[in-house]
Design a protein around this motif. Sequence first.
Motif, PDB file in Angstrom:
ATOM      1  N   LEU A  49     -11.418  -5.194   0.013  1.00 47.45           N
ATOM      2  CA  LEU A  49     -10.566  -5.433  -1.656  1.00 47.45           C
ATOM      3  C   LEU A  49     -12.204  -5.010  -2.258  1.00 47.45           C
ATOM      4  O   LEU A  49     -11.868  -4.256  -3.858  1.00 47.45           O
ATOM      5  CB  LEU A  49     -10.577  -6.305  -1.453  1.00 47.45           C
ATOM      6  CG  LEU A  49      -8.844  -5.528  -0.215  1.00 47.45           C
ATOM      7  CD1 LEU A  49      -8.143  -7.681  -0.444  1.00 47.45           C
ATOM      8  CD2 LEU A  49      -7.893  -5.703  -1.006  1.00 47.45           C
ATOM      9  N   CYS A  62     -10.483  -1.602  -3.853  1.00 46.78           N
ATOM     10  CA  CYS A  62      -9.049  -1.615  -4.690  1.00 46.78           C
ATOM     11  C   CYS A  62      -9.630  -1.558  -6.137  1.00 46.78           C
ATOM     12  O   CYS A  62     -10.194  -3.205  -6.625  1.00 46.78           O
ATOM     13  CB  CYS A  62      -8.918  -3.583  -4.400  1.00 46.78           C
ATOM     14  SG  CYS A  62      -7.137  -4.037  -4.890  1.00 46.78           S
ATOM     15  N   LYS A  63      -8.569  -1.767  -6.336  1.00 43.15           N
ATOM     16  CA  LYS A  63      -8.220  -0.671  -7.538  1.00 43.15           C
ATOM     17  C   LYS A  63      -7.726  -1.747  -8.483  1.00 43.15           C
ATOM     18  O   LYS A  63      -7.225  -1.695  -9.732  1.00 43.15           O
ATOM     19  CB  LYS A  63      -8.521   0.134  -8.334  1.00 43.15           C
ATOM     20  CG  LYS A  63      -9.228   1.444  -8.007  1.00 43.15           C
ATOM     21  CD  LYS A  63      -9.042   3.057  -8.324  1.00 43.15           C
ATOM     22  CE  LYS A  63     -10.529   4.160  -7.731  1.00 43.15           C
ATOM     23  NZ  LYS A  63     -10.922   3.694  -6.024  1.00 43.15           N
ATOM     24  N   TYR A 113      -7.204  -1.309   2.144  1.00 41.08           N
ATOM     25  CA  TYR A 113      -7.744  -1.529   0.485  1.00 41.08           C
ATOM     26  C   TYR A 113      -6.832  -0.643   0.070  1.00 41.08           C
ATOM     27  O   TYR A 113      -6.790  -1.414  -1.885  1.00 41.08           O
ATOM     28  CB  TYR A 113      -9.071  -1.712   0.304  1.00 41.08           C
ATOM     29  CG  TYR A 113      -9.458   0.162   0.966  1.00 41.08           C
ATOM     30  CD1 TYR A 113      -9.492   0.942  -0.037  1.00 41.08           C
ATOM     31  CD2 TYR A 113     -10.183   0.242   1.935  1.00 41.08           C
ATOM     32  CE1 TYR A 113     -10.053   2.157   0.015  1.00 41.08           C
ATOM     33  CE2 TYR A 113     -10.615   1.366   2.217  1.00 41.08           C
ATOM     34  CZ  TYR A 113     -10.107   1.997   1.331  1.00 41.08           C
ATOM     35  OH  TYR A 113     -11.044   3.404   2.054  1.00 41.08           O
ATOM     36  N   SER A 114      -6.177  -0.232   0.047  1.00 40.56           N
ATOM     37  CA  SER A 114      -5.398   0.454  -1.134  1.00 40.56           C
ATOM     38  C   SER A 114      -4.470  -0.129  -2.035  1.00 40.56           C
ATOM     39  O   SER A 114      -2.768   0.582  -1.085  1.00 40.56           O
ATOM     40  CB  SER A 114      -5.255   1.974  -0.477  1.00 40.56           C
ATOM     41  OG  SER A 114      -5.087   2.722   0.403  1.00 40.56           O
ATOM     42  N   LEU A 115      -4.151  -1.105  -2.107  1.00 40.87           N
ATOM     43  CA  LEU A 115      -3.235  -1.884  -2.750  1.00 40.87           C
ATOM     44  C   LEU A 115      -2.507  -1.323  -3.883  1.00 40.87           C
ATOM     45  O   LEU A 115      -3.435  -0.411  -4.642  1.00 40.87           O
ATOM     46  CB  LEU A 115      -2.828  -3.633  -2.885  1.00 40.87           C
ATOM     47  CG  LEU A 115      -3.694  -3.723  -1.707  1.00 40.87           C
ATOM     48  CD1 LEU A 115      -3.873  -5.718  -2.745  1.00 40.87           C
ATOM     49  CD2 LEU A 115      -3.033  -4.443  -0.952  1.00 40.87           C
ATOM     50  N   MET A 158       0.712  -0.925  -0.223  1.00 39.53           N
ATOM     51  CA  MET A 158      -0.169  -0.022  -0.050  1.00 39.53           C
ATOM     52  C   MET A 158       0.850   1.235  -0.467  1.00 39.53           C
ATOM     53  O   MET A 158       0.540   2.211   0.229  1.00 39.53           O
ATOM     54  CB  MET A 158      -0.906  -0.165   1.116  1.00 39.53           C
ATOM     55  CG  MET A 158      -2.050  -0.942   1.375  1.00 39.53           C
ATOM     56  SD  MET A 158      -2.785  -0.819   2.624  1.00 39.53           S
ATOM     57  CE  MET A 158      -1.960  -1.092   4.002  1.00 39.53           C
ATOM     58  N   TYR A 196      -5.991  -8.510  -7.378  1.00 44.96           N
ATOM     59  CA  TYR A 196      -5.315  -8.876  -6.282  1.00 44.96           C
ATOM     60  C   TYR A 196      -6.585 -10.184  -5.761  1.00 44.96           C
ATOM     61  O   TYR A 196      -7.139 -11.058  -6.619  1.00 44.96           O
ATOM     62  CB  TYR A 196      -5.800  -8.631  -4.693  1.00 44.96           C
ATOM     63  CG  TYR A 196      -7.694  -8.599  -4.923  1.00 44.96           C
ATOM     64  CD1 TYR A 196      -8.299  -8.886  -3.943  1.00 44.96           C
ATOM     65  CD2 TYR A 196      -8.473  -7.266  -5.421  1.00 44.96           C
ATOM     66  CE1 TYR A 196      -9.760  -8.970  -4.127  1.00 44.96           C
ATOM     67  CE2 TYR A 196      -9.538  -7.303  -5.245  1.00 44.96           C
ATOM     68  CZ  TYR A 196     -10.297  -7.977  -4.133  1.00 44.96           C
ATOM     69  OH  TYR A 196     -11.921  -8.037  -4.180  1.00 44.96           O
TER      70      TYR A 196
END
Length: 250
Positions: A199, A203-204, A170-172, A148, A207
């Motif tokens: 996620l 999440c964008k 969640y901001s991978l 992240m 994953y």
Amino acid sequence: MEAISPWALPLLALGCLMAGLEYGGMGHEVQVEHIKAYVTRCPVDAGKAVIVIQDIFGWQLPNTRYMADLISGNGYTTIVPDFFVGQEPWSPTGDWSTFPEWLKTRNARKINKEFDAVLRYLKQQCHAQKIGVVGFCWGGIAVHHVMMTYPELRAGVSVYGIVKDSEDIYSLKNPTLFIFAENDAVIPLEQVSLLTQKLKEHCKVEYQIKTFSGQTHGFVHRKREDCLPADKPYIDEARRNLIEWLNKYI
């Protein structure tokens, strides 16, 4: 009977796995700025490297070096840095009542200084152009954190580790694989479900979350699988998934 810390439970199963475990490793130890590290160079240098982050038992644990060598054999320079920066790792014979205080002095989300040093080493000394990260337990939390934080990491694999002390989980920045165990006393399935939900909503990047049925904390980086033969297919599958994820994205 005195209560046992959930972190201690995996050790009850690890007794035969660690007893007499002799693994010298295929790599060698180096000094990376202010920390030590274990490095294994791939015979065929393709400019790819993987940082392997230790669990609570430290960078010299044979199981972790075994995994680093396994990854290296698949085409990567691997490095296992001492992210405890010379502080003593946790001992299997330690007093678990003191573990929470011990853990406070080793924050898996405060490793950026060391991580930056390792990145410099891999780029300057190993000529790595594509870098990923894999971590186990404490190191799995660290992987979640760095994925992240560092957009330059091509891929990450967090093995039974999860950031719990933040709403933003969640901001991978890049593709991340999470591997969990169904019967993990350290990471309840409710936390896996929360991560899955967050996620899915936010999440964008790519994953994947895999939970292995019947397995316990620590199952992926056991070296002596023959202690628990029934678990071997799960161990093999998780390791295969780990390598496939790195191969796909690095």
